[in-house]
Design an enzyme around this catalytic site. Structure first.
Site, mmCIF file in Angstrom:
data_model
loop_
_atom_site.group_PDB
_atom_site.id
_atom_site.type_symbol
_atom_site.label_atom_id
_atom_site.label_comp_id
_atom_site.label_asym_id
_atom_site.label_seq_id
_atom_site.Cartn_x
_atom_site.Cartn_y
_atom_site.Cartn_z
ATOM 1 N N ASP A 144 1.262 -1.293 0.260
ATOM 2 C CA ASP A 144 -0.342 -0.068 0.108
ATOM 3 C C ASP A 144 0.900 1.550 -0.251
ATOM 4 O OD1 ASP A 144 -2.038 1.299 -0.532
ATOM 5 O OD2 ASP A 144 -3.193 0.487 1.489
ATOM 6 N N ASP B 275 -10.721 1.878 -3.509
ATOM 7 C CA ASP B 275 -11.100 1.756 -2.023
ATOM 8 C C ASP B 275 -12.949 1.979 -1.684
ATOM 9 O OD1 ASP B 275 -8.937 1.412 -0.472
ATOM 10 O OD2 ASP B 275 -8.046 3.198 0.150
#
EC number: 3.2.1.22
Length: 733
Positions: free
Chosen positions: A480, A550
């Site tokens: 990430d 997301d």
């Protein structure tokens, strides 16, 4: 058959395969003139040379009395500053005397079989040198002896040409590269429109079609990454181009940093396109004898519309950009604990989720943020990649062993590019943090950036991750990056070289990923940057799948995944089922709709499985079984967009097997209203001579029937409903 033909007498270069031709020539003064990029032609006989006209205020070559030849009006392969070409230059080189004049003159060419690697950068590749041929055009500035090698590769069986540039300083003095585009192409007499993929965090890659007006348009990123806000992809299309007809030119930059797609429509209605590293805050010192390699652009041409362009990218990226051993393997169905627990978890709280995953047939458990250091929120511990023994009293290995004993694979979340003030790494190496001396750095998500351009920083992170990975049975890594770059400065570089920091960061990231993926080839890597903030072909080179967004809301994901499919394969995009109401939008959708949308990519679950109702558990269990049956078709079949959620109240797409003997069709209805119009769905990509059976109803249809007539969509008085059709070829009795 050779893919590159050179007419020595007329100095014309013709790259060609069965679907396209790319033609350019050497003109007066050694300038390269672009002639043609489009459908295949067998031979170019030289008639399409640019007409010479004396144009006011468009000057001529130094020392020439020919007023009809001007670099300002000539369609070119690569423009430079200072040569009386008033377009945006593709390259700007600053010399020791302060001048930026650069007159690139043709010196020669090289042709080689296959496709050479690019130094330090991801790029498309070949598995056999017969797949492609590569042409290198050598241009030199005679005064400074700076050489530009324009690199072209054409694939034999793909509608693809790749381009990049290598700059070699053959002179005696250092020069500064202030701009080096990877490619340029000029079009004449074309009224194009653009298709781009703008967006935002949790709202990525929404296709936008726009007109091209006089002047300059730039689509790009200044965030240090490819970004949520503007994906490094652009298409040029005619206004009549549709999904299934018309010219479509695609340009996809294999790069994960600042980028720019610059368009200029000039006084003569000529269109000038340049693609490459964004020149904002870019200044690269090129010493005598040194070289600089630009990222690569993947160019696609088709006259069969946007779907054909997309399919060319799907095959190219999946087969010749992704290198992982997993590229042709079915991807596991995962459950990720993030939306189930956020930071509030321990081993005892996670085990029931693992147990439930086993019962539902899920194949991998992914441990997300919060397992390391003393990280109970986002204020600490980034940079300290050691387990938090408060949450795992017997160590991480104990929990990993438990997951494996349940028959699941184990994955883990990492954010190796970041650092927290509250971390051991910062206490030991505060200079590793990227910040401008004398100024406080800007926080984002309470975290800061490591200077990956420095070898010492990369070595530290590699050593920590190596210790983690070699001692644990980890099957998967979610990599990430939850902020963009700011406070651009490196203590490792002198003041005059701070313009190298952005690009050195990206090169450092690639070097770190190269080391890790080489050392651990059996680990499945998934890219992520707050969702789809770094969803690009450069990351795909190292990671065969990327978290698309997301935003897990099924309705929002329709547009996100629709847009993503324009330039990237389905196997690259992960999509998860989450709770309803959705945590990002508050929208309520059925489990069946959430499952169908997520099953349109690499399926996973992002919720607390222990909190599902019995009915929803049954749906998940059934959906997991069904997905496993059709997984090869979804992840590796031909993908077709049928209806756009942007321009209609529906979305629809389908997946067809390579043999055309099986298809999955998904039709999504958006908002419901009274007295709705009747809608039909027509299929594509089937064999018109075969018969297909609807697996659910047993009804049989001809392939031509399904494609020409289609079928009526059910009338449903409910928002956000989904219908999934499964067809298989049969021999009709």
């Amino acid at each position: 058959m050779s893919l590159i033909t050179v007419d020595q007498a007329n100095r014309v270069f013709h790259l060609h395969n069965q679907t396209l031709s790319y033609i350019f020539a050497v003109e007066q003064g050694g300038t390269l003139s672009h002639l043609y990029f489009g459908g295949h032609v067998d031979h170019y006989h030289g008639e399409l040379r640019y007409p010479r006209v004396d144009r006011g205020f468009s000057g001529n070559l130094p020392g020439s009395t020919d007023r009809t030849f001007s670099r300002d009006t000539l369609p070119k392969e690569y423009s430079t500053a200072g040569e009386m070409d008033y377009h945006l230059p593709a390259a700007i080189v600053r010399h020791t005397d302060g001048a930026n004049a650069l007159y690139l003159v043709y010196q020669g060419y090289r042709i080689e079989a296959g496709k050479p690697k690019l130094s330090g950068l991801p790029a498309a590749f070949v598995e056999d040198e017969t797949e492609a041929e590569t042409l290198t055009i050598v241009l030199v500035d005679q005064v400074s002896q700076v050489e530009f090698d324009l690199q072209y590769t054409i694939y034999r069986d793909r509608p693809v040409v790749t381009r990049s540039v290598q700059v070699c300083n053959q002179g005696d003095h250092a020069v500064n590269l202030e701009k080096v585009a990877s490619m340029q192409i000029d079009f004449t007499d074309r009224q194009f429109e653009t298709i781009t993929l703008p967006g935002a965090h949790a709202n990525e890659r929404h296709p936008e079609r726009g007109s091209i007006n006089y002047g300059i348009q730039t689509f790009g990123s200044l965030r240090g990454t490819s970004s949520h806000q503007m994906n490094p992809f652009l298409a040029l299309v005619d206004h009549t181009t549709t999904e299934f007809s018309g010219d479509a030119y695609g340009f996809n930059l294999v790069y994960s940093g600042n980028h720019a797609f610059e368009l200029e429509k000039d006084q003569l209605d000529q269109l000038h396109l340049m693609v490459g590293i964004n020149s904002y805050n870019f200044n690269w010192q090129l010493k005598a004898g040194a070289t600089f390699q630009t990222p690569e652009v993947l160019m696609v041409y088709t006259n069969k519309g946007l779907n054909a362009m997309s399919q060319a990218y799907h095959h190219l990226i999946r087969e010749r950009v992704v290198r992982s051993e997993f590229k042709n393997q079915e991807r596991p169905i995962v459950v990720n604990n993030w939306e189930a627990t956020f930071f509030d978890f321990n081993e005892a709280k996670l085990k029931p989720i693992v147990d439930e995953a086993k019962q539902l047939g899920i194949e991998m458990f992914v441990l997300d943020d919060g397992w390391f250091g003393h990280r109970d929120d986002d204020n600490s511990s980034l940079g300290d990649w050691q387990v938090d023994h408060r949450k795992f009293p017997q160590g991480l290995n104990h929990f990993v062993k438990y997951v494996h004993e349940q028959g699941l694979k184990f994955g883990i979340w990492l954010e190796p590019e970041m650092i927290s003030y509250d971390s051991k790494l910062y206490q030991q190496h505060p200079d590793y943090l990227m910040q401008v001396p004398g100024r406080s750095p800007s926080p984002s998500r309470n975290q800061y950036i490591l200077d990956l351009g420095r070898q010492a920083v990369r070595n530290n992170i590699f050593d920590q991750l190596d210790q983690l990975l070699k001692s644990k049975q980890i099957d998967y890594i979610k990599w990430d990056m939850n902020r963009h770059l700011s406070d651009i400065y490196s203590v490792a570089l002198p003041p005059e070289r701070q313009g190298e920091v952005y690009h050195r960061y990206v090169l450092g990231l690639y070097e770190l990923l190269e080391r890790l993926t080489t050392a651990y080839p059996h680990i499945l890597f998934e890219g992520c940057s707050g969702g789809g903030g770094r969803f690009d072909a450069g990351m795909a080179y190292y990671m065969p799948q990327i978290w698309a967004s997301d935003n897990t809301d099924a309705v929002a994901r329709l547009t996100i995944q629709y847009g993503t499919s324009l330039a990237y394969p389905i196997s690259l995009a992960t999509a998860h089922v989450s709770v309803s109401p959705n945590q990002q939008t508050g929208r309520e959708t059925s489990m069946s709709t959430r499952s169908a949308v997520a099953a349109s990519g690499v399926l996973g679950y992002e919720l607390d499985l222990t909190q599902l109702s019995s009915a929803d558990k049954q749906i998940v269990q059934k959906q997991v079984v069904q997905y496993k049956q059709i997984r090869p078709l979804i992840q590796f079949g031909e993908f077709y967009r049928l209806k756009s959620p942007i321009t209609s109240n529906q979305a629809a797409w389908m997946f067809v097997s390579p043999q055309q003997d099986e298809a999955i069709v998904m039709v999504f209805n958006l908002t419901s209203y009274a007295q709705p119009s009747l809608t039909k769905t027509k299929l594509v990509g089937l064999n018109p001579k075969l018969n297909y059976q609807n697996i659910a109803t047993k009804a049989i249809f001809g392939g031509d029937e399904l494609m020409q007539l289609g079928f009526y969509d059910p009338v449903v008085y409910q928002d956000y409903t989904t219908k999934v059709y499964h067809f298989k070829a049969v021999t009709e009795n």
